[in-house]
Design an enzyme around this catalytic site. Structure first.
Site, PDB file in Angstrom:
ATOM      1  N   PHE A 142      -1.576  -7.032   4.161  1.00 22.90           N
ATOM      2  CA  PHE A 142      -2.710  -6.362   4.803  1.00 22.90           C
ATOM      3  C   PHE A 142      -2.354  -4.907   5.073  1.00 22.90           C
ATOM      4  O   PHE A 142      -1.316  -4.624   5.678  1.00 22.90           O
ATOM      5  CB  PHE A 142      -3.080  -7.053   6.122  1.00 22.90           C
ATOM      6  CG  PHE A 142      -4.246  -6.394   6.809  1.00 22.90           C
ATOM      7  CD1 PHE A 142      -5.543  -6.609   6.366  1.00 22.90           C
ATOM      8  CD2 PHE A 142      -4.054  -5.529   7.874  1.00 22.90           C
ATOM      9  CE1 PHE A 142      -6.619  -5.979   6.973  1.00 22.90           C
ATOM     10  CE2 PHE A 142      -5.127  -4.890   8.494  1.00 22.90           C
ATOM     11  CZ  PHE A 142      -6.413  -5.121   8.039  1.00 22.90           C
ATOM     12  N   ASP A 226       4.955  -0.531   4.990  1.00 25.59           N
ATOM     13  CA  ASP A 226       3.884  -0.497   5.988  1.00 25.59           C
ATOM     14  C   ASP A 226       4.424  -1.088   7.287  1.00 25.59           C
ATOM     15  O   ASP A 226       4.549  -2.302   7.442  1.00 25.59           O
ATOM     16  CB  ASP A 226       2.677  -1.294   5.487  1.00 25.59           C
ATOM     17  CG  ASP A 226       1.508  -1.249   6.484  1.00 25.59           C
ATOM     18  OD1 ASP A 226       1.736  -0.950   7.670  1.00 25.59           O
ATOM     19  OD2 ASP A 226       0.374  -1.544   6.064  1.00 25.59           O
ATOM     20  N   LYS A 255       0.000   1.037  15.188  1.00 26.02           N
ATOM     21  CA  LYS A 255      -0.294   0.191  16.346  1.00 26.02           C
ATOM     22  C   LYS A 255       0.501   0.488  17.622  1.00 26.02           C
ATOM     23  O   LYS A 255      -0.053   0.969  18.600  1.00 26.02           O
ATOM     24  CB  LYS A 255      -0.116  -1.284  15.963  1.00 26.02           C
ATOM     25  CG  LYS A 255      -1.196  -1.776  14.997  1.00 26.02           C
ATOM     26  CD  LYS A 255      -1.230  -3.276  14.906  1.00 26.02           C
ATOM     27  CE  LYS A 255      -2.464  -3.785  14.186  1.00 26.02           C
ATOM     28  NZ  LYS A 255      -2.396  -3.821  12.729  1.00 26.02           N
TER      29      LYS A 255
HETATM   30  C1  LIG Z   1      -3.282  -3.367  11.675  1.00 27.41           C
HETATM   31  C2  LIG Z   1      -2.642  -3.036  10.389  1.00 27.41           C
HETATM   32  C3  LIG Z   1      -3.168  -2.038   9.555  1.00 27.41           C
HETATM   33  C4  LIG Z   1      -4.471  -1.322   9.856  1.00 27.41           C
HETATM   34  O1  LIG Z   1      -4.360  -0.568  11.009  1.00 27.41           O
HETATM   35  P1  LIG Z   1      -5.699  -0.072  11.768  1.00 27.41           P
HETATM   36  O2  LIG Z   1      -5.175   0.795  12.862  1.00 27.41           O
HETATM   37  O3  LIG Z   1      -6.402  -1.293  12.208  1.00 27.41           O
HETATM   38  O4  LIG Z   1      -6.488   0.699  10.779  1.00 27.41           O
HETATM   39  C5  LIG Z   1      -2.475  -1.716   8.394  1.00 27.41           C
HETATM   40  N1  LIG Z   1      -1.329  -2.346   8.078  1.00 27.41           N
HETATM   41  C6  LIG Z   1      -0.796  -3.313   8.849  1.00 27.41           C
HETATM   42  C7  LIG Z   1       0.486  -3.948   8.445  1.00 27.41           C
HETATM   43  C8  LIG Z   1      -1.436  -3.700  10.026  1.00 27.41           C
HETATM   44  O5  LIG Z   1      -0.923  -4.667  10.773  1.00 27.41           O
END
Ligand SMILES: *Cc1c(COP(=O)(O)O)cnc(C)c1O
Length: 416
Positions: A142, A226, A255
């Protein structure tokens, strides 16, 4: 705080907001540390932490002070101008990530935007002959909901309604065999999460990162990690990539890095720091002094109070506590530090979330058969004990209910 009729606010929510989200079951009013209160005054232990965002918990004095001070000076100035908080944050992240002198930071406002910047970085890695046009990411990974980040996301059901996708992305399963088969001189980059948080806190196979690093290095592809969910101490390391001791070409963050103030970041390492040239990317809000001051305060507090070590230690305690509950509904735990997935033996995650709420505990379902815990990094003995008690009551309640209702459809209405 005034009590608001439960049905009324839910009706307003449905009438007022685009229906991208399920109608929430709680109307929250405020928080303190790892605790939140709803508008009826009910108190809950918050083990979701705004989805791994509230690193310092709610209403932490260090964050209050930093944000209050900065907003009274200048909240926003645009990237036409520089600010000390932004410079300080870039230097801090270069130090913490190990990117060092050759590292660079680009600030955005969210995880998906950080990944959009990373996607453009990958496009710039074309190679001398321009052949590097393929981008690889992982099935079930994701990376966000905007079109570029969505194209990187390995979940068909999320992408399908929005096709056609941004071109050039291929998805592989997280195995060494598929990794070895896919990386060649036409690959510009591979995107990897250290732990797949949204997929249920799924771990990579041992050695995956190490092999990905060797192969990308050999073929001139970027290894982009990521760390939107795993970064900033969450996993018991400062960053998830450090667990296997590799050095990536870029990471993305968001986050947990500013405790709830929206921010995202792309940190580049080595030669990847030279790919973007002036005018190739931009943002109005990104890295503004308010968000940067919040991130400096949060990262400074994580460092000063060794919350990375605390995440590691409390994570082990929580896993041991969960194992000690010895529930037939639980088959095991996954993850590291304070990013924990609980694997269930039955597809009852939503029912457990509902049951937990009745016991004053907030947890999160990442699928039918897994629960995610991402509590604030500041939790101590009291919160670990409270979690054990409340989660034990949750499991006992659920087990009793399933025994009396063999179809396993508990009544979803909460009367907390
Ligand atoms: C939450 C998340 C995103 C997206 O972040 P947003 O701030 O919601 O746009 C991207 N990559 C990972 C691994 C995430 O957990």
């Amino acid at each position: 705080m005034s009590s608001i009729d439960h049905d009324d606010w839910q009706a307003r929510y449905r009438a007022d907001l685009v229906s991208t989200f399920a109608t929430p079951s709680l109307l929250l009013h405020h928080g303190q540390g790892a605790w939140v209160w709803d508008t009826d005054g009910n108190k809950y232990l918050d083990f979701v932490g705004g989805i791994a965002v509230n690193s310092l918990g709610h209403a932490h004095p260090v964050l209050i002070e930093a944000v209050t001070r900065q907003v009274s000076l200048a909240a926003h100035i645009s990237n036409l101008f520089a600010s000390e908080p932004q410079l300080e944050l870039a230097e801090r992240l270069k130090r913490l990530t190990g990117a060092g002198e050759d590292g660079r930071a680009f600030f955005a406002n969210s995880g998906t935007e950080a990944n959009e910047a990373a996607f453009k970085l990958a496009r710039l890695n074309r190679g001398d002959d321009g052949r590097k046009v393929r981008i690889v990411s992982l099935v079930n990974g994701f990376h966000g909901r905007t079109m570029g980040a969505l194209a990187l996301t390995g979940k068909d059901y999320m992408r399908a309604p929005f096709e056609p996708m941004v071109a050039g992305v291929e998805y592989i399963h997280a195995t060494l065999e598929e990794l070895e088969a896919v990386i060649d001189d036409t690959v510009a980059a591979i995107f990897v999460e250290p732990l797949q948080g949204e997929a249920g806190v799924i771990e990579l196979p041992d050695g995956f990162f190490t092999r990905a690093r060797e192969l990308t290095q050999r073929h001139g592809a970027l290894l982009i990690v990521d760390e939107v969910q795993t970064g900033a101490g969450r996993t018991g390391d400062w960053f998830g990539f450090q667990h296997e001791g590799i050095v990536p070409d870029a990471i993305t963050l968001a986050k947990g890095m500013a405790g709830g103030v929206p921010i995202g970041a792309l940190i580049t390492f080595g030669r990847a720091s030279q790919l973007f040239t002036q005018g190739q990317h931009g943002t109005t809000f990104g890295g503004n002094p308010l968000a940067a001051a919040a991130a400096n305060a949060v990262l400074g507090e994580i460092e000063a109070s060794d919350l990375v070590g605390n995440a590691r230690e409390r994570g082990e305690q929580l896993k041991a506590a969960i194992a000690g509950l010895d529930s037939p509904l639980i088959s095991g735990t996954r993850g590291r530090g304070l990013l924990i997935g609980i694997a269930l033996t039955e597809p009852v995650a939503e029912q457990l979330v509902t049951e937990a709420r009745a016991h004053g505990l907030i947890i999160n379902a990442t699928g039918a058969d897994s629960i995610r815990l991402a509590p604030p990094l500041v939790i101590g003995d009291i919160e670990v004990d409270e979690f054990r008690t409340r989660f034990a009551a949750t499991l006992a309640g659920a087990e009793a209910r399933f025994a009396s209702e063999p179809d396993g459809e508990p009544n979803g209405k909460v009367t907390a």
